[in-house]
Design a protein around this motif. Structure first.
Motif, short mmCIF file in Angstrom:
data_model
loop_
_atom_site.label_atom_id
_atom_site.label_comp_id
_atom_site.label_asym_id
_atom_site.label_seq_id
_atom_site.Cartn_x
_atom_site.Cartn_y
_atom_site.Cartn_z
N VAL A 176 0.84 -1.20 0.00
CA VAL A 176 0.00 0.00 0.00
C VAL A 176 0.88 1.25 0.00
O VAL A 176 2.07 1.20 0.31
N ASP A 177 0.25 2.36 -0.36
CA ASP A 177 0.88 3.68 -0.26
C ASP A 177 0.28 4.38 0.96
O ASP A 177 -0.88 4.80 0.93
N VAL A 179 -0.93 7.03 3.66
CA VAL A 179 -1.30 8.44 3.61
C VAL A 179 -1.17 9.09 4.99
O VAL A 179 -0.64 10.18 5.13
N THR A 193 -3.63 4.12 0.16
CA THR A 193 -4.20 3.80 -1.13
C THR A 193 -3.55 2.51 -1.62
O THR A 193 -2.39 2.22 -1.30
N ARG A 194 -4.32 1.75 -2.38
CA ARG A 194 -3.81 0.51 -2.96
C ARG A 194 -4.25 0.45 -4.41
O ARG A 194 -5.45 0.45 -4.69
N GLY A 196 -4.23 2.86 -6.35
CA GLY A 196 -4.97 4.09 -6.60
C GLY A 196 -6.29 4.21 -5.88
O GLY A 196 -6.91 5.28 -5.90
N ALA A 197 -6.76 3.14 -5.21
CA ALA A 197 -8.05 3.18 -4.50
C ALA A 197 -7.82 3.39 -3.01
O ALA A 197 -6.87 2.86 -2.43
N ASP A 198 -8.71 4.17 -2.39
CA ASP A 198 -8.61 4.44 -0.96
C ASP A 198 -8.82 3.15 -0.17
O ASP A 198 -9.72 2.36 -0.45
N ARG A 199 -7.98 2.97 0.87
CA ARG A 199 -8.11 1.83 1.76
C ARG A 199 -7.88 2.32 3.20
O ARG A 199 -7.08 3.22 3.44
N THR A 200 -8.59 1.71 4.14
CA THR A 200 -8.44 2.02 5.56
C THR A 200 -8.20 0.72 6.31
O THR A 200 -8.99 -0.22 6.18
N ARG A 218 1.73 9.46 -3.41
CA ARG A 218 0.77 10.21 -2.60
C ARG A 218 1.06 11.69 -2.75
O ARG A 218 2.19 12.08 -3.10
N ARG A 231 -13.98 9.33 3.96
CA ARG A 231 -13.99 7.87 4.00
C ARG A 231 -15.11 7.37 4.92
O ARG A 231 -15.71 6.33 4.64
#
Length: 325
Positions: A176-177, A179, A193-194, A196-200, A218, A231
């Motif tokens: 992941v990237d 943030v 982000t993974r 390009g999609a948001d992840r929590t 990022r 989110r």
């Protein structure tokens, strides 16, 4: 008051670099015109603050400028001591560092302020572990080395490889990237982000982490407050997610919260116990989580979840009602 504001303005420019007048006004809770007057006052006093015109402009200090800004007043010292008791830092593995920093701040105070500030801090409590109904906030067990590695990736701006255990699923590795890190209700979350999609990701479910050499993709700056709100809004409107209304025995409240993705509301139940509105990843996750609690919890809604649990309980009761073959 103006002297304190001028000091805060200089500190903002020192710590964050060039800032537009609108941002300074928001941070200092004054008008843009007041910021412009304060900048003029600083320039007249010999502080090397200058304006950058055009798009992306703002105010900045000359490179290398330093000044001694000492002399905490009583309320400033009190605010630091009270903040040092908050449990948010625990969610990021920074509890010991925060406690050490608060001790250093207290030790650096003038003697006439030290005892007064410490005594006053004892009379102010922020976010206690239990509320008036004796409900305790869930305390997550976070492995120090894992959280430290996640924190290092966030602050250094590098990609992160982590082994994550979603609720009700087998752990798996993912890259992941990162943030930022967020603490909410005493629980820590990694915003990333993974592809390009948001992840929590919930920090307590990160089993292992490794900082990778390549830089994260990022933006240079981030508004974590806004990102968390966005989110949260998407989470509540998510596709497969299930929001359940649950009556739970207070003794099993932490078990329920520990398996849910989020607690949306909470209060006393008219029939006794607690009533929580909790979100689950999907119907399968909701059914699994509530089944683990047995008679300690009851799904009141949605009807489909209540029916699924009832059918499972009836099938189990029928099996054990007959003697074994």
């Amino acid at each position: 008051m103006r002297a304190d504001r001028l000091v805060s303005l200089v500190l903002l420019l020192r710590q964050r670099g060039r800032l537009p007048a609108s941002v300074l006004a928001r941070e200092l809770e004054v008008s843009t015109r007041t910021v412009l007057r304060d900048v003029e006052a600083l320039s007249a006093a010999g502080v090397p603050v200058y304006a950058v015109r055009g798009r992306g402009g703002g105010f900045a200090l000359l490179p290398g400028f330093r000044t001694e800004l000492t002399g905490l007043v009583h309320d400033e010292a009190l605010a630091l001591l009270v903040a040092g008791r908050r449990r948010g830092a625990q969610a990021f593995g920074l509890g010991p560092a925060l406690a050490s920093a608060v001790l250093k701040v207290a030790d650096a105070l003038p003697e006439e302020h030290r005892d007064a500030a410490a005594g006053a801090a004892e009379r102010l409590l922020v976010e206690p572990e239990a509320d008036l109904l004796a409900r305790r906030e869930p305390q997550e067990e976070l492995p120090g080395p894992v959280v430290a590695e996640v924190r290092r990736a966030v602050l250094s701006g590098h990609r992160l490889r982590l082994r994550y255990a979603p609720p009700g699923r087998a752990p798996s590795w993912r890259t992941v990237d990162p943030v930022g890190l967020v603490s909410a209700r005493g629980q820590g979350y990694l915003l990333a982000t993974r592809e390009g999609a948001d992840r929590t990701y919930r920090l307590s479910r990160v089993l292992a982490a490794e900082v990778l050499p390549e830089p994260a993709e990022r933006p240079d700056r981030v508004d974590l407050e806004r990102a968390w709100q966005e989110r949260s809004a998407r989470f509540r409107a998510g596709g497969d997610q299930v929001v359940a209304l649950v009556r739970v025995d207070p003794a099993r409240r932490d078990d329920l919260v520990g398996t849910a993705l989020a607690v949306l509301s909470e209060g006393p139940d008219p029939g006794g116990g607690l009533r929580l509105e909790v979100a689950f990843q999907d119907g399968r996750h909701a059914e699994w989580a509530l089944w683990q609690l047995g008679p300690g919890a009851e799904a009141l809604a949605p009807a489909g979840l209540r029916t699924a649990l009832g059918e499972r309980a009836a099938a189990l009761a029928a099996r054990y009602a007959a003697p074994p073959p």
